[in-house]
Design a protein around this motif. Structure first.
Motif, PDB file in Angstrom:
ATOM      1  N   GLY A  74     -24.206   1.171  20.946  1.00 26.66           N
ATOM      2  CA  GLY A  74     -24.185  -0.218  20.516  1.00 26.66           C
ATOM      3  C   GLY A  74     -23.940  -1.110  21.725  1.00 26.66           C
ATOM      4  O   GLY A  74     -23.002  -0.870  22.499  1.00 26.66           O
ATOM      5  N   PHE A 109     -20.030   2.346  22.601  1.00 24.49           N
ATOM      6  CA  PHE A 109     -20.305   0.915  22.651  1.00 24.49           C
ATOM      7  C   PHE A 109     -20.175   0.432  24.087  1.00 24.49           C
ATOM      8  O   PHE A 109     -19.322   0.911  24.830  1.00 24.49           O
ATOM      9  CB  PHE A 109     -19.344   0.150  21.742  1.00 24.49           C
ATOM     10  N   ASN A 121     -13.065  -0.122  15.093  1.00 23.79           N
ATOM     11  CA  ASN A 121     -13.786   0.635  14.065  1.00 23.79           C
ATOM     12  C   ASN A 121     -14.048   2.062  14.512  1.00 23.79           C
ATOM     13  O   ASN A 121     -13.948   3.004  13.722  1.00 23.79           O
ATOM     14  CB  ASN A 121     -15.121  -0.065  13.734  1.00 23.79           C
ATOM     15  N   GLU A 134     -23.133  -4.916  22.988  1.00 20.95           N
ATOM     16  CA  GLU A 134     -22.602  -6.185  22.468  1.00 20.95           C
ATOM     17  C   GLU A 134     -22.041  -7.018  23.601  1.00 20.95           C
ATOM     18  O   GLU A 134     -21.225  -6.544  24.380  1.00 20.95           O
ATOM     19  CB  GLU A 134     -21.513  -5.911  21.425  1.00 20.95           C
ATOM     20  N   CYS A 176     -25.034  -5.299  18.619  1.00 19.24           N
ATOM     21  CA  CYS A 176     -24.522  -4.407  17.561  1.00 19.24           C
ATOM     22  C   CYS A 176     -23.360  -5.001  16.777  1.00 19.24           C
ATOM     23  O   CYS A 176     -23.000  -4.489  15.717  1.00 19.24           O
ATOM     24  CB  CYS A 176     -24.115  -3.068  18.151  1.00 19.24           C
ATOM     25  N   TYR A 221     -16.957  -6.751  20.383  1.00 22.66           N
ATOM     26  CA  TYR A 221     -16.869  -5.448  21.053  1.00 22.66           C
ATOM     27  C   TYR A 221     -15.530  -4.786  20.763  1.00 22.66           C
ATOM     28  O   TYR A 221     -15.469  -3.587  20.451  1.00 22.66           O
ATOM     29  CB  TYR A 221     -17.058  -5.648  22.555  1.00 22.66           C
ATOM     30  N   LYS A 279     -20.024  -5.525  15.161  1.00 21.71           N
ATOM     31  CA  LYS A 279     -18.901  -4.631  14.866  1.00 21.71           C
ATOM     32  C   LYS A 279     -19.338  -3.177  14.700  1.00 21.71           C
ATOM     33  O   LYS A 279     -18.502  -2.310  14.471  1.00 21.71           O
ATOM     34  CB  LYS A 279     -18.187  -5.108  13.608  1.00 21.71           C
ATOM     35  N   GLY A 280     -20.648  -2.943  14.768  1.00 16.64           N
ATOM     36  CA  GLY A 280     -21.123  -1.560  14.828  1.00 16.64           C
ATOM     37  C   GLY A 280     -21.650  -0.951  13.544  1.00 16.64           C
ATOM     38  O   GLY A 280     -21.797   0.266  13.461  1.00 16.64           O
ATOM     39  N   THR A 287     -16.989  -4.219   8.753  1.00 14.19           N
ATOM     40  CA  THR A 287     -18.140  -4.864   9.399  1.00 14.19           C
ATOM     41  C   THR A 287     -18.680  -6.037   8.586  1.00 14.19           C
ATOM     42  O   THR A 287     -19.704  -6.622   8.960  1.00 14.19           O
ATOM     43  CB  THR A 287     -19.292  -3.853   9.600  1.00 14.19           C
ATOM     44  N   ALA A 305     -15.538  -3.463  17.320  1.00 18.35           N
ATOM     45  CA  ALA A 305     -16.334  -2.233  17.254  1.00 18.35           C
ATOM     46  C   ALA A 305     -15.517  -1.041  17.746  1.00 18.35           C
ATOM     47  O   ALA A 305     -15.563   0.049  17.153  1.00 18.35           O
ATOM     48  CB  ALA A 305     -17.604  -2.385  18.092  1.00 18.35           C
TER      49      ALA A 305
END
Length: 201
Positions: A77, A108, A91, A79, A58, A85, A60-61, A14, A88
């Motif tokens: 999250g 997300f 991740n 985005e 958000c 997104y 990358k979270g 992130t 994220a």
């Protein structure tokens, strides 16, 4: 713990700042909240496992992963940028490989903030200057509309708060400032390095 080390602990990536090639006047660059700031916030701000957070913008979270891991709370999250997104979601895949079973959920949504449907149990909303005051006003209006239909206590948490966000909440809503949390290592150099928490009862 350094930024890279905390990312490694959570099995996520992130770090970094990302400017947009076609920058909109309404949406700001990507920059994750420093881990030391999150530690300072949750040293003083009490949350329960019944809380449900929403992180607007958000990226990358980082914020969702941090609170899911450390607080065991549910978080969404939100985005609007497709590339962030996707990162994220990547991740999330890595994070879930090691995440212990929990009743708390983490997810997300790829959507503009003002288009996110506030859920009846969403009650904690996080903003790190993701967009213009005009969009912030629309999001807060959506939150208050949800409270009309499903009465509950609501917190809005602002990091590195802008005067426009604060003035709008104080002058045009029933939200009340209940807490300020300064980031000790950073506040002395820059007094914007703080969180302000507004509550609607």
């Amino acid at each position: 713990m350094k930024e890279q080390d905390h990312d490694r602990l959570l099995r996520i990536k992130t770090e970094g700042i990302r400017e947009w090639q076609h920058q909109s006047a309404h949406y700001n660059r990507y920059e994750a909240t420093p881990y030391m700031a999150l530690e300072a916030l949750f040293d003083e701000y009490v949350s329960t496992t019944y809380d449900k957070f929403v992180d607007f913008g958000c990226g990358k979270g980082r914020f969702p992963f941090y609170i899911h891991h450390h607080l065991h709370v549910s978080v969404t999250g939100v985005e609007m940028n497709g590339q962030l997104y996707q990162e994220a979601l990547e991740n999330l895949t890595k994070y879930m490989e090691r995440s212990k079973a929990s009743r708390a959920s983490i997810r997300f949504e790829h959507i503009f903030a003002e288009g996110y449907d506030i859920e009846p149990d969403d009650n904690r909303f996080y903003f790190f200057n993701p967009f213009s005051i005009q969009i912030f006003q629309k999001v807060v209006s959506n939150i208050l509309l949800s409270v009309e239909h499903h009465p509950r206590s609501i917190d809005i948490i602002l990091y590195y708060p802008t005067s426009e966000y604060i003035q709008f909440l104080e002058d045009h809503t029933a939200f009340v400032l209940v807490k300020e949390v300064r980031v000790p290592e950073l506040y002395d150099q820059n007094n914007n390095e703080r969180f302000v928490i507004f509550r609607y009862e």
